[in-house]
Write a protein that holds these residues in place. Structure first.
Motif, PDB file in Angstrom:
ATOM      1  N   HIS A  79      -1.760   1.204  -8.818  1.00  0.00           N
ATOM      2  CA  HIS A  79      -1.385   0.236  -8.237  1.00  0.00           C
ATOM      3  C   HIS A  79      -1.795  -0.853  -8.935  1.00  0.00           C
ATOM      4  O   HIS A  79      -2.691  -0.990  -8.987  1.00  0.00           O
ATOM      5  N   GLN A  80      -0.979  -2.413  -9.439  1.00  0.00           N
ATOM      6  CA  GLN A  80      -2.028  -3.871  -9.330  1.00  0.00           C
ATOM      7  C   GLN A  80      -1.090  -4.567  -8.835  1.00  0.00           C
ATOM      8  O   GLN A  80      -0.486  -4.810  -8.286  1.00  0.00           O
ATOM      9  N   TRP A  81      -2.224  -5.525  -8.616  1.00  0.00           N
ATOM     10  CA  TRP A  81      -1.791  -7.084  -8.365  1.00  0.00           C
ATOM     11  C   TRP A  81      -3.010  -8.202  -9.360  1.00  0.00           C
ATOM     12  O   TRP A  81      -3.947  -7.714  -9.678  1.00  0.00           O
ATOM     13  N   ARG A  82      -2.447  -9.415  -9.357  1.00  0.00           N
ATOM     14  CA  ARG A  82      -3.688 -10.194  -9.642  1.00  0.00           C
ATOM     15  C   ARG A  82      -3.585 -10.802  -9.000  1.00  0.00           C
ATOM     16  O   ARG A  82      -2.743 -11.948  -7.698  1.00  0.00           O
ATOM     17  N   ASP A  83      -4.834 -12.254  -9.104  1.00  0.00           N
ATOM     18  CA  ASP A  83      -5.578 -13.310  -8.830  1.00  0.00           C
ATOM     19  C   ASP A  83      -4.954 -14.143  -9.824  1.00  0.00           C
ATOM     20  O   ASP A  83      -5.440 -14.049 -10.813  1.00  0.00           O
ATOM     21  N   GLN A  84      -5.905 -15.797  -9.465  1.00  0.00           N
ATOM     22  CA  GLN A  84      -5.718 -16.770 -10.360  1.00  0.00           C
ATOM     23  C   GLN A  84      -7.073 -15.909 -11.376  1.00  0.00           C
ATOM     24  O   GLN A  84      -7.119 -17.008 -12.901  1.00  0.00           O
ATOM     25  N   ARG A  85      -8.199 -15.598 -10.545  1.00  0.00           N
ATOM     26  CA  ARG A  85      -9.187 -15.097 -11.761  1.00  0.00           C
ATOM     27  C   ARG A  85      -9.132 -13.801 -12.885  1.00  0.00           C
ATOM     28  O   ARG A  85      -9.358 -13.910 -13.700  1.00  0.00           O
ATOM     29  N   GLN A  86      -8.223 -12.434 -11.743  1.00  0.00           N
ATOM     30  CA  GLN A  86      -8.262 -11.477 -12.729  1.00  0.00           C
ATOM     31  C   GLN A  86      -7.173 -10.422 -12.384  1.00  0.00           C
ATOM     32  O   GLN A  86      -6.452 -11.141 -10.777  1.00  0.00           O
ATOM     33  N   VAL A  87      -6.930  -9.733 -12.739  1.00  0.00           N
ATOM     34  CA  VAL A  87      -6.229  -8.286 -12.243  1.00  0.00           C
ATOM     35  C   VAL A  87      -6.656  -7.073 -12.302  1.00  0.00           C
ATOM     36  O   VAL A  87      -8.076  -6.731 -12.531  1.00  0.00           O
ATOM     37  N   TYR A  88      -6.631  -7.103 -10.200  1.00  0.00           N
ATOM     38  CA  TYR A  88      -6.958  -5.658 -10.324  1.00  0.00           C
ATOM     39  C   TYR A  88      -6.058  -4.600 -10.003  1.00  0.00           C
ATOM     40  O   TYR A  88      -4.594  -4.585 -10.295  1.00  0.00           O
ATOM     41  N   GLY A  89      -7.215  -3.184 -10.181  1.00  0.00           N
ATOM     42  CA  GLY A  89      -5.935  -1.974 -10.603  1.00  0.00           C
ATOM     43  C   GLY A  89      -6.839  -0.699  -9.742  1.00  0.00           C
ATOM     44  O   GLY A  89      -7.733  -0.802  -9.536  1.00  0.00           O
ATOM     45  N   LEU A  90      -5.836  -0.355  -8.332  1.00  0.00           N
ATOM     46  CA  LEU A  90      -6.269   0.927  -8.327  1.00  0.00           C
ATOM     47  C   LEU A  90      -5.785   1.570  -8.411  1.00  0.00           C
ATOM     48  O   LEU A  90      -4.087   2.500  -8.322  1.00  0.00           O
ATOM     49  N   ASN A  91      -6.581   3.351  -8.987  1.00  0.00           N
ATOM     50  CA  ASN A  91      -6.081   4.803  -9.087  1.00  0.00           C
ATOM     51  C   ASN A  91      -6.247   5.422  -8.512  1.00  0.00           C
ATOM     52  O   ASN A  91      -7.498   6.194  -8.083  1.00  0.00           O
ATOM     53  N   PHE A  92      -5.107   6.015  -7.707  1.00  0.00           N
ATOM     54  CA  PHE A  92      -5.627   6.560  -6.361  1.00  0.00           C
ATOM     55  C   PHE A  92      -5.729   8.283  -6.817  1.00  0.00           C
ATOM     56  O   PHE A  92      -5.868   8.467  -8.221  1.00  0.00           O
ATOM     57  N   HIS A  93      -6.541   8.900  -5.604  1.00  0.00           N
ATOM     58  CA  HIS A  93      -6.775  10.295  -5.918  1.00  0.00           C
ATOM     59  C   HIS A  93      -5.112  10.728  -5.744  1.00  0.00           C
ATOM     60  O   HIS A  93      -5.419  11.892  -6.479  1.00  0.00           O
ATOM     61  N   SER A  94      -4.315  10.338  -5.018  1.00  0.00           N
ATOM     62  CA  SER A  94      -3.013  11.067  -5.195  1.00  0.00           C
ATOM     63  C   SER A  94      -2.574   9.806  -4.433  1.00  0.00           C
ATOM     64  O   SER A  94      -1.909   9.457  -4.089  1.00  0.00           O
ATOM     65  N   LYS A  95      -0.684  10.519  -4.908  1.00  0.00           N
ATOM     66  CA  LYS A  95       0.414  10.326  -4.603  1.00  0.00           C
ATOM     67  C   LYS A  95      -0.078   9.858  -3.327  1.00  0.00           C
ATOM     68  O   LYS A  95       1.269   8.340  -2.382  1.00  0.00           O
ATOM     69  N   ASP A  96       0.110  10.557  -2.306  1.00  0.00           N
ATOM     70  CA  ASP A  96      -0.545  10.163  -1.142  1.00  0.00           C
ATOM     71  C   ASP A  96      -0.715   8.641  -0.104  1.00  0.00           C
ATOM     72  O   ASP A  96      -0.689   8.097   0.532  1.00  0.00           O
ATOM     73  N   ASP A  97      -2.189   9.732  -1.181  1.00  0.00           N
ATOM     74  CA  ASP A  97      -2.517   7.770  -0.981  1.00  0.00           C
ATOM     75  C   ASP A  97      -2.271   7.012  -1.046  1.00  0.00           C
ATOM     76  O   ASP A  97      -1.840   5.776  -0.222  1.00  0.00           O
ATOM     77  N   ALA A  98      -1.966   6.674  -2.736  1.00  0.00           N
ATOM     78  CA  ALA A  98      -0.409   5.390  -2.672  1.00  0.00           C
ATOM     79  C   ALA A  98       0.682   4.742  -1.561  1.00  0.00           C
ATOM     80  O   ALA A  98       0.004   3.529  -1.548  1.00  0.00           O
ATOM     81  N   ALA A  99       0.982   5.739  -2.017  1.00  0.00           N
ATOM     82  CA  ALA A  99       2.144   5.024  -0.856  1.00  0.00           C
ATOM     83  C   ALA A  99       1.490   5.588   0.147  1.00  0.00           C
ATOM     84  O   ALA A  99       1.835   3.697   1.024  1.00  0.00           O
ATOM     85  N   GLN A 100       0.417   5.258   0.917  1.00  0.00           N
ATOM     86  CA  GLN A 100      -0.248   4.632   2.645  1.00  0.00           C
ATOM     87  C   GLN A 100      -0.932   4.073   1.972  1.00  0.00           C
ATOM     88  O   GLN A 100      -0.310   2.871   3.188  1.00  0.00           O
ATOM     89  N   PHE A 101      -1.280   3.128   1.110  1.00  0.00           N
ATOM     90  CA  PHE A 101      -1.646   2.177   0.334  1.00  0.00           C
ATOM     91  C   PHE A 101      -0.390   0.866   0.558  1.00  0.00           C
ATOM     92  O   PHE A 101      -0.623  -0.247   0.852  1.00  0.00           O
ATOM     93  N   LYS A 102       0.718   1.304  -0.228  1.00  0.00           N
ATOM     94  CA  LYS A 102       1.312   0.811  -0.603  1.00  0.00           C
ATOM     95  C   LYS A 102       2.320   0.516   0.591  1.00  0.00           C
ATOM     96  O   LYS A 102       2.487  -1.018   0.857  1.00  0.00           O
ATOM     97  N   ASP A 103       2.191   1.258   1.640  1.00  0.00           N
ATOM     98  CA  ASP A 103       2.810   0.745   2.759  1.00  0.00           C
ATOM     99  C   ASP A 103       2.378  -0.154   3.696  1.00  0.00           C
ATOM    100  O   ASP A 103       2.773  -1.161   4.640  1.00  0.00           O
ATOM    101  N   ALA A 104       0.625   0.050   3.940  1.00  0.00           N
ATOM    102  CA  ALA A 104      -0.171  -0.912   4.494  1.00  0.00           C
ATOM    103  C   ALA A 104      -0.273  -2.618   3.436  1.00  0.00           C
ATOM    104  O   ALA A 104       0.024  -3.861   4.498  1.00  0.00           O
ATOM    105  N   VAL A 105      -0.230  -2.526   2.387  1.00  0.00           N
ATOM    106  CA  VAL A 105       0.217  -3.814   2.265  1.00  0.00           C
ATOM    107  C   VAL A 105       1.569  -4.337   2.004  1.00  0.00           C
ATOM    108  O   VAL A 105       1.295  -5.296   2.484  1.00  0.00           O
ATOM    109  N   ASP A 106       2.536  -3.978   2.294  1.00  0.00           N
ATOM    110  CA  ASP A 106       3.702  -4.194   2.337  1.00  0.00           C
ATOM    111  C   ASP A 106       4.444  -5.209   3.620  1.00  0.00           C
ATOM    112  O   ASP A 106       4.510  -6.360   3.197  1.00  0.00           O
ATOM    113  N   GLU A 107       3.031  -4.003   4.656  1.00  0.00           N
ATOM    114  CA  GLU A 107       3.212  -4.689   5.941  1.00  0.00           C
ATOM    115  C   GLU A 107       2.964  -6.277   5.672  1.00  0.00           C
ATOM    116  O   GLU A 107       3.647  -6.456   6.670  1.00  0.00           O
ATOM    117  N   ALA A 108       1.482  -5.963   5.369  1.00  0.00           N
ATOM    118  CA  ALA A 108       0.846  -7.334   5.270  1.00  0.00           C
ATOM    119  C   ALA A 108       1.893  -7.841   4.677  1.00  0.00           C
ATOM    120  O   ALA A 108       1.998  -9.271   5.891  1.00  0.00           O
TER     121      ALA A 108
END
Ligand SMILES: CC[C@@H]1C=C[C@H]2CCN(C(=O)[C@@H]3CC[C@H]4C=C[C@]5(CCCN5C(=O)[C@H](Cc5ccccc5Cl)NC(C)=O)C(=O)N43)[C@@H]2C(=O)N1CC(=O)O
Length: 112
Positions: A79-108
């Motif tokens: 998963h990835q996102w950017r701000d005015q300075r740079q682009v960030y990426g998260l290479n998750f350990h598993s699809k579950d880790d990724a899905a849980q994280f995305k849910d929390a970001v979407d909720e925010a």
């Protein structure tokens, strides 16, 4: 009012090097980090914080989740996102880790 962590996932934190046109591990860390979404309930702000799994003192990433930020799930584990300075990426350990994280970001993003 302290901050509440809404998710904790395992990922390797990457930054995109625009000059080299390549992803690089975030400063000072090799391998996996714990990435969390923190909610400051007092002023309803959120941030993404990553700490090295080998040394929790090392904060690898600490950036705000801003209103209308586009959080892009490029693949089920990257998963990835950017701000005015740079682009960030998260290479998750598993699809579950990724899905849980995305849910929390979407909720925010839904409450900002
Ligand atoms: C850790 C290795 C890594 C693993 C997974 C794959 C997944 C795809 N991928 C990428 O880097 C893709 C391929 C094309 C390249 C081109 C440009 C890039 C790089 C910079 C940002 N970007 C955007 O496309 C952004 C995304 C965005 C959209 C919406 C909101 C926010 C953002 Cl950030 N688009 C805008 C418009 O900003 C990019 O992600 N790119 C990763 C990848 O190949 N590898 C392997 C390697 O590199 O060896």
């Amino acid at each position: 009012m302290s901050e509440v962590s809404t998710v904790k996932s395992r990922a390797s934190v990457m930054m995109y090097n625009n000059e080299k046109k390549a992803w690089e591990p975030a400063e000072g860390v090799r391998g996996m980090s714990h990435v969390q979404v923190y909610h400051h309930e007092g002023n309803n702000t959120f941030r993404i914080v990553g700490r090295s799994m080998t040394d929790h003192q090392v904060v690898v990433i600490n950036c705000s989740i801003i209103r209308n930020m586009k959080y892009n799930a490029a693949t089920p584990t990257f998963h990835q996102w950017r701000d005015q300075r740079q682009v960030y990426g998260l290479n998750f350990h598993s699809k579950d880790d990724a899905a849980q994280f995305k849910d929390a970001v979407d909720e925010a993003l839904d409450t900002l």
